[in-house]
Design a protein around this motif. Structure first.
Motif, PDB file in Angstrom:
ATOM      1  N   TYR A  35     -26.583 -40.323  10.216  1.00 44.50           N
ATOM      2  CA  TYR A  35     -25.729 -39.358  10.913  1.00 44.50           C
ATOM      3  C   TYR A  35     -25.378 -39.802  12.331  1.00 44.50           C
ATOM      4  O   TYR A  35     -24.227 -39.683  12.768  1.00 44.50           O
ATOM      5  CB  TYR A  35     -26.423 -37.995  10.950  1.00 44.50           C
ATOM      6  CG  TYR A  35     -25.641 -36.937  11.702  1.00 44.50           C
ATOM      7  CD1 TYR A  35     -24.525 -36.331  11.139  1.00 44.50           C
ATOM      8  CD2 TYR A  35     -26.012 -36.557  12.994  1.00 44.50           C
ATOM      9  CE1 TYR A  35     -23.796 -35.373  11.825  1.00 44.50           C
ATOM     10  CE2 TYR A  35     -25.283 -35.604  13.691  1.00 44.50           C
ATOM     11  CZ  TYR A  35     -24.186 -35.008  13.102  1.00 44.50           C
ATOM     12  OH  TYR A  35     -23.468 -34.073  13.800  1.00 44.50           O
ATOM     13  N   ARG A  36     -26.372 -40.352  13.044  1.00 41.94           N
ATOM     14  CA  ARG A  36     -26.173 -40.596  14.473  1.00 41.94           C
ATOM     15  C   ARG A  36     -25.626 -41.977  14.810  1.00 41.94           C
ATOM     16  O   ARG A  36     -24.893 -42.113  15.790  1.00 41.94           O
ATOM     17  CB  ARG A  36     -27.493 -40.379  15.225  1.00 41.94           C
ATOM     18  CG  ARG A  36     -27.981 -38.936  15.185  1.00 41.94           C
ATOM     19  CD  ARG A  36     -29.071 -38.701  16.191  1.00 41.94           C
ATOM     20  NE  ARG A  36     -29.546 -37.311  16.179  1.00 41.94           N
ATOM     21  CZ  ARG A  36     -30.281 -36.764  17.127  1.00 41.94           C
ATOM     22  NH1 ARG A  36     -30.653 -37.490  18.160  1.00 41.94           N
ATOM     23  NH2 ARG A  36     -30.659 -35.503  17.048  1.00 41.94           N
ATOM     24  N   LEU A  37     -25.984 -42.987  14.045  1.00 45.19           N
ATOM     25  CA  LEU A  37     -25.572 -44.337  14.411  1.00 45.19           C
ATOM     26  C   LEU A  37     -24.052 -44.488  14.495  1.00 45.19           C
ATOM     27  O   LEU A  37     -23.548 -45.058  15.470  1.00 45.19           O
ATOM     28  CB  LEU A  37     -26.161 -45.358  13.432  1.00 45.19           C
ATOM     29  CG  LEU A  37     -25.896 -46.820  13.763  1.00 45.19           C
ATOM     30  CD1 LEU A  37     -26.381 -47.175  15.170  1.00 45.19           C
ATOM     31  CD2 LEU A  37     -26.574 -47.739  12.738  1.00 45.19           C
ATOM     32  N   PRO A  38     -23.271 -43.982  13.531  1.00 46.08           N
ATOM     33  CA  PRO A  38     -21.806 -44.065  13.690  1.00 46.08           C
ATOM     34  C   PRO A  38     -21.300 -43.330  14.924  1.00 46.08           C
ATOM     35  O   PRO A  38     -20.353 -43.787  15.576  1.00 46.08           O
ATOM     36  CB  PRO A  38     -21.284 -43.416  12.402  1.00 46.08           C
ATOM     37  CG  PRO A  38     -22.379 -43.612  11.409  1.00 46.08           C
ATOM     38  CD  PRO A  38     -23.638 -43.461  12.199  1.00 46.08           C
ATOM     39  N   LYS A  39     -21.925 -42.209  15.247  1.00 45.99           N
ATOM     40  CA  LYS A  39     -21.523 -41.476  16.450  1.00 45.99           C
ATOM     41  C   LYS A  39     -21.868 -42.275  17.711  1.00 45.99           C
ATOM     42  O   LYS A  39     -21.093 -42.278  18.686  1.00 45.99           O
ATOM     43  CB  LYS A  39     -22.207 -40.104  16.491  1.00 45.99           C
ATOM     44  CG  LYS A  39     -21.677 -39.112  15.441  1.00 45.99           C
ATOM     45  CD  LYS A  39     -22.352 -37.767  15.597  1.00 45.99           C
ATOM     46  CE  LYS A  39     -21.725 -36.743  14.672  1.00 45.99           C
ATOM     47  NZ  LYS A  39     -20.339 -36.412  15.058  1.00 45.99           N
ATOM     48  N   LEU A 146     -27.457 -48.498   5.020  1.00 45.60           N
ATOM     49  CA  LEU A 146     -26.164 -49.174   5.011  1.00 45.60           C
ATOM     50  C   LEU A 146     -25.245 -48.582   3.942  1.00 45.60           C
ATOM     51  O   LEU A 146     -24.044 -48.385   4.183  1.00 45.60           O
ATOM     52  CB  LEU A 146     -26.355 -50.669   4.767  1.00 45.60           C
ATOM     53  CG  LEU A 146     -26.926 -51.477   5.936  1.00 45.60           C
ATOM     54  CD1 LEU A 146     -27.324 -52.874   5.475  1.00 45.60           C
ATOM     55  CD2 LEU A 146     -25.904 -51.573   7.075  1.00 45.60           C
ATOM     56  N   SER A 147     -25.790 -48.287   2.781  1.00 49.68           N
ATOM     57  CA  SER A 147     -24.971 -47.764   1.682  1.00 49.68           C
ATOM     58  C   SER A 147     -24.355 -46.418   2.033  1.00 49.68           C
ATOM     59  O   SER A 147     -23.153 -46.203   1.837  1.00 49.68           O
ATOM     60  CB  SER A 147     -25.823 -47.634   0.410  1.00 49.68           C
ATOM     61  OG  SER A 147     -26.272 -48.890  -0.030  1.00 49.68           O
ATOM     62  N   VAL A 148     -25.161 -45.511   2.550  1.00 44.30           N
ATOM     63  CA  VAL A 148     -24.646 -44.165   2.835  1.00 44.30           C
ATOM     64  C   VAL A 148     -23.671 -44.191   4.012  1.00 44.30           C
ATOM     65  O   VAL A 148     -22.652 -43.502   4.000  1.00 44.30           O
ATOM     66  CB  VAL A 148     -25.807 -43.191   3.106  1.00 44.30           C
ATOM     67  CG1 VAL A 148     -25.263 -41.775   3.351  1.00 44.30           C
ATOM     68  CG2 VAL A 148     -26.781 -43.172   1.930  1.00 44.30           C
ATOM     69  N   ILE A 149     -23.953 -44.997   5.036  1.00 46.67           N
ATOM     70  CA  ILE A 149     -23.026 -45.121   6.161  1.00 46.67           C
ATOM     71  C   ILE A 149     -21.692 -45.687   5.684  1.00 46.67           C
ATOM     72  O   ILE A 149     -20.620 -45.239   6.105  1.00 46.67           O
ATOM     73  CB  ILE A 149     -23.620 -46.002   7.273  1.00 46.67           C
ATOM     74  CG1 ILE A 149     -24.796 -45.297   7.946  1.00 46.67           C
ATOM     75  CG2 ILE A 149     -22.562 -46.343   8.328  1.00 46.67           C
ATOM     76  CD1 ILE A 149     -25.531 -46.141   8.964  1.00 46.67           C
ATOM     77  N   GLN A 154     -16.983 -46.154   5.713  1.00 44.32           N
ATOM     78  CA  GLN A 154     -16.497 -47.496   5.364  1.00 44.32           C
ATOM     79  C   GLN A 154     -16.838 -48.472   6.498  1.00 44.32           C
ATOM     80  O   GLN A 154     -15.988 -49.174   7.028  1.00 44.32           O
ATOM     81  CB  GLN A 154     -14.987 -47.464   5.074  1.00 44.32           C
ATOM     82  CG  GLN A 154     -14.647 -46.642   3.846  1.00 44.32           C
ATOM     83  CD  GLN A 154     -13.200 -46.728   3.431  1.00 44.32           C
ATOM     84  OE1 GLN A 154     -12.460 -47.572   3.919  1.00 44.32           O
ATOM     85  NE2 GLN A 154     -12.793 -45.851   2.530  1.00 44.32           N
ATOM     86  N   LEU A 155     -18.114 -48.484   6.823  1.00 47.67           N
ATOM     87  CA  LEU A 155     -18.613 -49.250   7.963  1.00 47.67           C
ATOM     88  C   LEU A 155     -20.021 -49.741   7.658  1.00 47.67           C
ATOM     89  O   LEU A 155     -20.862 -48.980   7.161  1.00 47.67           O
ATOM     90  CB  LEU A 155     -18.625 -48.352   9.205  1.00 47.67           C
ATOM     91  CG  LEU A 155     -19.246 -48.898  10.488  1.00 47.67           C
ATOM     92  CD1 LEU A 155     -18.347 -49.985  11.071  1.00 47.67           C
ATOM     93  CD2 LEU A 155     -19.426 -47.767  11.508  1.00 47.67           C
ATOM     94  N   LEU A 156     -20.257 -51.022   7.931  1.00 52.60           N
ATOM     95  CA  LEU A 156     -21.592 -51.601   7.816  1.00 52.60           C
ATOM     96  C   LEU A 156     -21.989 -52.090   9.205  1.00 52.60           C
ATOM     97  O   LEU A 156     -21.600 -53.183   9.617  1.00 52.60           O
ATOM     98  CB  LEU A 156     -21.597 -52.752   6.806  1.00 52.60           C
ATOM     99  CG  LEU A 156     -21.327 -52.359   5.347  1.00 52.60           C
ATOM    100  CD1 LEU A 156     -21.075 -53.587   4.483  1.00 52.60           C
ATOM    101  CD2 LEU A 156     -22.488 -51.551   4.784  1.00 52.60           C
TER     102      LEU A 156
END
Length: 291
Positions: A35-39, A146-149, A154-156
């Motif tokens: 949840y937080r890493l993309p933010k 990685l899979s859920v992000i 659409q980001l690794l």
């Protein structure tokens, strides 16, 4: 401590039960990362853009890290207490609702926790107590995040793929799964194989068929599992991705040009190869008459 280590090494029931509980706790942490890493990345991009443009950078929200701010309900901002954050159990006791406002809490949180625990037990049961189990667990947790992000955005993230690529190379020094020779070639071949596919597809169609994160993920898997695992991972992920991709596009009634994240298929194929890759290669060689 010695008694605990001895118990883990000699009592399989205690070992697997401990791994299940550990998997639940790690799954809870993975929910935070997912949840937080993309933010966090979005905030960093905004700060970098503001710095390059010379604009005043006034954050629209508080700085987000993996540890702060404290977890809260997205609907009423109720701070989640420690007893409301017990993996799976708290969600069941709360009946999937916030204790303050009664709004629904997504079932995805306990599902990820439970899946992490189950996959962790499978890895521990397969390898038994030792370095391979530890390496397999760490790799499994990274692949889940990685899979859920990738499904969500659409980001690794490089902040996961690159450290775990280096960790795979470091693990080859023991070695855990493969020696350093196979790991180094695996990392290089993993990246270059998809890079060549990407460049060929772009040359023929003028379009980009996948992201650079996919190259790094396959390099990561090559570093952990060696170059010999790569053909099976590529074939399995491509077959599963093609079949499920067509099904998802048909069910969701979307255009065939709709982008589909490839990372989860690579991760799933890599995880299968981690556990049964050698058996699959041997079965293929026998079937083909090459064994």
């Amino acid at each position: 401590m010695d008694d605990l280590i001895h118990l883990l090494a000699t009592n399989s029931v205690f070992f697997l039960s401990s791994i299940f509980v550990l998997g639940l706790m790690v799954g809870s942490f993975l929910n935070v990362v997912i949840y937080r890493l993309p933010k966090m990345m979005e905030q960093e991009w905004q700060e970098n853009c503001a710095e390059l443009s010379g604009a005043s950078n006034t954050p629209s929200e508080a700085k987000i890290t993996l540890s702060s701010p404290a977890s809260s309900c997205p609907h009423c901002s109720h701070k989640i207490c420690f007893y409301e954050n017990i993996p799976v159990i708290s969600w069941l006791l709360l009946r999937g609702k916030c204790s303050a406002c009664g709004e629904k809490i997504s079932a995805r949180y306990p599902i990820i926790e439970f899946i992490t625990a189950i996959l962790s037990v499978i890895v521990a049961w397969h390898f038994g107590y030792g370095w391979q189990a530890l390496g397999g667990l760490v790799l499994t947790w990274a692949l889940i995040a990685l899979s859920v992000i990738d499904i969500d955005h659409q980001l690794l993230p490089d902040s996961i793929t690159l450290p775990f690529l280096w960790l795979g190379l470091a693990a080859s020094l023991l070695p855990v799964f493969v020696n350093s020779h196979d790991a180094i070639i695996g990392g290089i071949a993993g990246y270059m194989s998809l890079w060549l596919v990407f460049q060929t597809f772009k040359l023929l169609t003028g379009k980009e068929g996948m992201g650079f994160g996919d190259f790094k993920l396959l390099a990561l898997l090559g570093a952990w599992l060696g170059w010999a695992a790569l053909p099976g991972i590529i074939i399995l992920s491509s077959l599963v991705g093609a079949v499920l991709g067509v099904i998802l596009l048909t069910v969701q009634k979307k255009d065939h040009q709709t982008p589909i994240p490839f990372g989860p298929y690579l991760a799933a194929a890599g995880w299968i190869s981690l556990l049964w890759g050698e058996e699959m290669r041997n079965a293929y060689l026998q079937w083909s008459g090459l064994g």
